[in-house]
Design a protein around this motif. Structure first.
Motif, PDB file in Angstrom:
ATOM      1  N   TYR A   7       0.762  -1.344   0.085  1.00 29.16           N
ATOM      2  CA  TYR A   7      -0.071   0.194   0.065  1.00 29.16           C
ATOM      3  C   TYR A   7       0.981   1.099  -0.011  1.00 29.16           C
ATOM      4  CZ  TYR A   7      -2.798  -3.806   1.823  1.00 29.16           C
ATOM      5  OH  TYR A   7      -3.377  -4.958   2.015  1.00 29.16           O
ATOM      6  N   LYS A   8       2.129   1.102  -0.306  1.00 27.19           N
ATOM      7  CA  LYS A   8       2.901   2.395  -0.268  1.00 27.19           C
ATOM      8  C   LYS A   8       3.845   2.409  -1.362  1.00 27.19           C
ATOM      9  CE  LYS A   8       3.984   3.877   3.944  1.00 27.19           C
ATOM     10  NZ  LYS A   8       4.858   4.178   5.244  1.00 27.19           N
ATOM     11  N   ILE A   9       3.832   3.425  -2.280  1.00 28.27           N
ATOM     12  CA  ILE A   9       4.759   3.570  -3.428  1.00 28.27           C
ATOM     13  C   ILE A   9       5.395   4.954  -3.233  1.00 28.27           C
ATOM     14  CG2 ILE A   9       4.539   3.873  -5.666  1.00 28.27           C
ATOM     15  CD1 ILE A   9       2.791   1.549  -4.781  1.00 28.27           C
ATOM     16  N   ASP A  10       6.783   4.470  -3.556  1.00 24.17           N
ATOM     17  CA  ASP A  10       7.781   5.451  -3.675  1.00 24.17           C
ATOM     18  C   ASP A  10       7.809   5.812  -5.155  1.00 24.17           C
ATOM     19  OD1 ASP A  10      10.063   6.947  -3.749  1.00 24.17           O
ATOM     20  OD2 ASP A  10      11.435   5.860  -3.053  1.00 24.17           O
ATOM     21  N   ALA A  11       7.055   7.192  -5.469  1.00 23.71           N
ATOM     22  CA  ALA A  11       7.110   7.475  -6.956  1.00 23.71           C
ATOM     23  C   ALA A  11       8.532   7.942  -7.408  1.00 23.71           C
ATOM     24  CB  ALA A  11       6.296   8.825  -6.754  1.00 23.71           C
ATOM     25  N   ASN A  12       9.419   8.012  -6.783  1.00 22.94           N
ATOM     26  CA  ASN A  12      10.791   8.320  -7.240  1.00 22.94           C
ATOM     27  C   ASN A  12      11.309   7.127  -7.885  1.00 22.94           C
ATOM     28  OD1 ASN A  12      11.546  11.023  -5.996  1.00 22.94           O
ATOM     29  ND2 ASN A  12      10.859   9.945  -4.327  1.00 22.94           N
ATOM     30  N   ARG A  13      10.771   5.924  -7.681  1.00 25.36           N
ATOM     31  CA  ARG A  13      11.373   4.798  -8.306  1.00 25.36           C
ATOM     32  C   ARG A  13      10.235   4.327  -9.424  1.00 25.36           C
ATOM     33  NH1 ARG A  13      15.237   2.305  -5.240  1.00 25.36           N
ATOM     34  NH2 ARG A  13      14.983   0.530  -6.486  1.00 25.36           N
ATOM     35  N   CYS A  14       9.130   4.769  -9.266  1.00 18.14           N
ATOM     36  CA  CYS A  14       8.025   4.039 -10.241  1.00 18.14           C
ATOM     37  C   CYS A  14       8.143   4.348 -11.642  1.00 18.14           C
ATOM     38  CB  CYS A  14       6.591   4.786  -9.691  1.00 18.14           C
ATOM     39  SG  CYS A  14       5.201   4.157 -10.727  1.00 18.14           S
ATOM     40  N   ILE A  15       8.030   3.488 -12.701  1.00 18.24           N
ATOM     41  CA  ILE A  15       8.242   3.989 -13.998  1.00 18.24           C
ATOM     42  C   ILE A  15       7.171   4.945 -14.542  1.00 18.24           C
ATOM     43  CG2 ILE A  15       8.258   2.711 -16.371  1.00 18.24           C
ATOM     44  CD1 ILE A  15       9.906   0.327 -15.034  1.00 18.24           C
ATOM     45  N   SER A  16       6.246   4.631 -13.888  1.00 16.42           N
ATOM     46  CA  SER A  16       5.012   5.550 -14.432  1.00 16.42           C
ATOM     47  C   SER A  16       5.453   7.031 -14.148  1.00 16.42           C
ATOM     48  CB  SER A  16       3.694   5.259 -13.783  1.00 16.42           C
ATOM     49  OG  SER A  16       3.129   4.040 -14.605  1.00 16.42           O
ATOM     50  N   TYR A  17       5.759   7.319 -12.925  1.00 18.00           N
ATOM     51  CA  TYR A  17       6.056   8.701 -12.623  1.00 18.00           C
ATOM     52  C   TYR A  17       7.317   9.012 -13.531  1.00 18.00           C
ATOM     53  CZ  TYR A  17       8.812  11.884 -10.098  1.00 18.00           C
ATOM     54  OH  TYR A  17       9.462  13.121  -9.583  1.00 18.00           O
ATOM     55  N   LEU A  18       8.367   8.304 -13.387  1.00 17.79           N
ATOM     56  CA  LEU A  18       9.638   8.710 -14.031  1.00 17.79           C
ATOM     57  C   LEU A  18       9.483   8.853 -15.567  1.00 17.79           C
ATOM     58  CD1 LEU A  18      12.017   5.629 -12.671  1.00 17.79           C
ATOM     59  CD2 LEU A  18      12.170   8.190 -12.077  1.00 17.79           C
ATOM     60  N   THR A  19       8.450   8.241 -16.210  1.00 23.10           N
ATOM     61  CA  THR A  19       8.443   8.503 -17.791  1.00 23.10           C
ATOM     62  C   THR A  19       7.401   9.662 -17.899  1.00 23.10           C
ATOM     63  OG1 THR A  19       6.714   6.611 -17.792  1.00 23.10           O
ATOM     64  CG2 THR A  19       9.053   6.246 -18.555  1.00 23.10           C
ATOM     65  N   ILE A  20       6.390  10.077 -16.849  1.00 26.56           N
ATOM     66  CA  ILE A  20       5.562  10.968 -17.095  1.00 26.56           C
ATOM     67  C   ILE A  20       5.632  12.193 -16.204  1.00 26.56           C
ATOM     68  CG2 ILE A  20       2.998  11.226 -16.954  1.00 26.56           C
ATOM     69  CD1 ILE A  20       2.433   8.329 -17.202  1.00 26.56           C
ATOM     70  N   GLU A  21       5.829  12.104 -14.936  1.00 30.42           N
ATOM     71  CA  GLU A  21       5.863  13.387 -14.029  1.00 30.42           C
ATOM     72  C   GLU A  21       7.238  13.902 -13.937  1.00 30.42           C
ATOM     73  OE1 GLU A  21       3.313  14.695 -13.349  1.00 30.42           O
ATOM     74  OE2 GLU A  21       1.813  13.221 -13.685  1.00 30.42           O
ATOM     75  N   HIS A  22       8.027  12.919 -13.870  1.00 30.60           N
ATOM     76  CA  HIS A  22       9.616  13.463 -13.631  1.00 30.60           C
ATOM     77  C   HIS A  22      10.281  14.433 -14.826  1.00 30.60           C
ATOM     78  CE1 HIS A  22      13.452  13.195 -11.856  1.00 30.60           C
ATOM     79  NE2 HIS A  22      13.934  12.942 -12.913  1.00 30.60           N
ATOM     80  N   GLN A  23      10.803  15.248 -14.394  1.00 30.54           N
ATOM     81  CA  GLN A  23      11.584  16.234 -15.224  1.00 30.54           C
ATOM     82  C   GLN A  23      12.953  16.187 -15.232  1.00 30.54           C
ATOM     83  OE1 GLN A  23       9.723  20.224 -15.893  1.00 30.54           O
ATOM     84  NE2 GLN A  23       7.980  19.571 -14.659  1.00 30.54           N
ATOM     85  N   GLY A  24      13.701  16.481 -16.299  1.00 27.39           N
ATOM     86  CA  GLY A  24      15.062  16.198 -15.850  1.00 27.39           C
ATOM     87  C   GLY A  24      15.744  14.862 -16.270  1.00 27.39           C
ATOM     88  N   ALA A  25      16.851  14.463 -16.041  1.00 29.49           N
ATOM     89  CA  ALA A  25      17.254  13.261 -16.331  1.00 29.49           C
ATOM     90  C   ALA A  25      16.681  12.134 -15.177  1.00 29.49           C
ATOM     91  CB  ALA A  25      18.837  13.524 -15.949  1.00 29.49           C
ATOM     92  N   ILE A  26      16.619  10.868 -16.099  1.00 28.54           N
ATOM     93  CA  ILE A  26      16.056   9.789 -15.067  1.00 28.54           C
ATOM     94  C   ILE A  26      17.325   8.941 -14.657  1.00 28.54           C
ATOM     95  CG2 ILE A  26      14.827   7.430 -15.671  1.00 28.54           C
ATOM     96  CD1 ILE A  26      13.448   8.486 -17.702  1.00 28.54           C
ATOM     97  N   PRO A  27      17.342   8.977 -13.276  1.00 29.61           N
ATOM     98  CA  PRO A  27      18.352   8.231 -12.792  1.00 29.61           C
ATOM     99  C   PRO A  27      18.890   6.956 -13.448  1.00 29.61           C
ATOM    100  CG  PRO A  27      16.849   8.980 -11.086  1.00 29.61           C
ATOM    101  CD  PRO A  27      16.063   8.993 -12.313  1.00 29.61           C
TER     102      PRO A  27
END
Length: 388
Positions: free
Chosen positions: A214-234
């Protein structure tokens, strides 16, 4: 409290559910505005920075936790779900095709926000025609609303370990929307949680973004990384991304409740021709105008051409060795001015060149997919015949 003495609110609630279904919603539930049982979990999630760059979660916190502050006089929330899986869905098979672009299923058709908001507005107007004192406001991912909390309380489903709402008959391939109203409708009861000891979604996540049930770390989530995250993908998340260029469905694809999920009747959710079976090279070579045309009316357009190329270049780096991919990346690198894109192109080139260096001269490249991805594909073939 807004009351009409002569109005039978119980009958009105039944009518609302019938009207909702006639508007294309597969389920309609009603709940009060108390979501206090979710307050601490949300605040803890926020404090630990699991929301990544999604700063909108930091704004209007009180309104998110207290819906009656978001819309004054709100007494009830009408929660709805709308299925989006079409009968011709073969999107999951793209995971096996490492040189093709994988796009999350929800984004292949028309953007659901406007469609659902229009239907919710129509539902509100229908209620208003039978209740003069009604005040209403529709929401579809458009305000600080704990949509999964409302869906859970309204009996739409339970919150799964991947944090999405699951319905035992419909799985999780559906969108949620809410209609805030100021009338004291009778409320529905939550349904029993059905995940039990299953942890398939946790173990299948390519980046281990579900850090605990029930707990998501968005910083690691591919959906977040490809959509919301700006800049370089770690870099640590680039290889696990595979060929996923917009979103990720793994936690839903592996879920047992999705094995026989019903399909939608909404033609607008059918995959756009330009997005089906899209090769990585074609996706990468889109001009800005081509990108805008191909993604017109879809949720994809919001990420813009730069994030699109960033994501596609990562997938190209993960693809089987290809002289064409290498030539494509080199040509793009010579003309690129964005430091972020240059860095991703260079990374993808290194990945491709390393694969080439390790191959015998006349060898045929072997598609290498992760163990999690292979397990996911086997599960899909066994349990999701539409996508086999």
């Amino acid at each position: 409290m807004s009351l009409e003495p002569s109005l039978d609110y119980s009958s009105l609630a039944n009518n609302i559910k019938a009207w909702g279904k006639s508007l294309g919603f597969q389920q309609v539930g009603i709940t009060d505005v108390d979501v206090s049982q979710h307050h601490q979990a949300f605040l803890d999630w926020l404090e630990k920075g699991y929301h990544g760059q999604m700063s909108f979660f930091e704004r209007n916190i009180e309104k998110r936790l207290h819906p009656e502050q978001l819309v004054e006089n709100t007494l009830r929330v009408i929660s709805v779900r709308m299925n989006y899986l079409p009968e011709d869905a073969h999107f999951a098979s793209n995971l096996e095709q490492s040189d093709s672009a994988y796009i999350s299923r929800y984004a292949l058709g028309r953007d659901y926000h406007k469609l659902m908001r229009k239907r919710l507005k129509q539902l509100g107007e229908k209620i208003l025609s039978h209740c003069d004192t009604l005040e209403f406001r529709p929401f579809v991912d458009s305000a600080p609303v704990l949509e999964h909390a409302f869906a859970e309380k309204a009996g739409i489903g339970w919150t799964g370990k991947h944090s999405l709402t699951i319905n035992k008959d419909a799985g999780s391939w559906f969108f949620l929307g809410e209609l805030f109203v100021n009338i004291p409708l009778p409320t529905d009861e939550p349904i029993e949680e059905g995940c039990g000891t299953c942890a398939a979604c946790i173990s299948i996540c390519p980046t281990q973004a579900i850090i605990e049930p029930y707990k998501i770390d968005a910083n690691r989530c591919i959906s977040y990384l490809t959509i919301e995250h700006q800049g370089a993908i770690p870099e640590e998340f680039r290889e696990p991304m595979g060929n996923r260029i917009y979103g990720c469905d793994d936690c839903q694809l592996i879920c047992p409740y999705n094995r026989q999920a019903p399909t939608t009747q909404e033609q607008d959710f059918s995959p756009r021709a330009a997005l089906k079976n899209l090769s990585l090279i074609d996706a990468f070579n889109w001009t800005s105008d081509m990108f805008l045309k191909a993604t017109e009316g879809t949720a994809i357009r919001r990420i813009g051409i730069e994030r699109w190329r960033r994501n596609v270049s990562v997938a190209m780096g993960n693809a089987p060795y290809s002289n064409e991919i290498i030539a494509c990346l080199k040509a793009a690198l010579e003309q690129e001015h964005s430091p972020v894109l240059k860095e991703h192109y260079q990374w993808a080139l290194r990945q491709q060149e390393q694969k080439g260096a390790s191959m015998p001269g006349d060898a045929i490249p072997i598609i290498d997919i992760s163990r999690q991805q292979a397990r996911l594909i086997r599960s899909i073939k066994k349990g999701l015949p539409r996508d086999a």
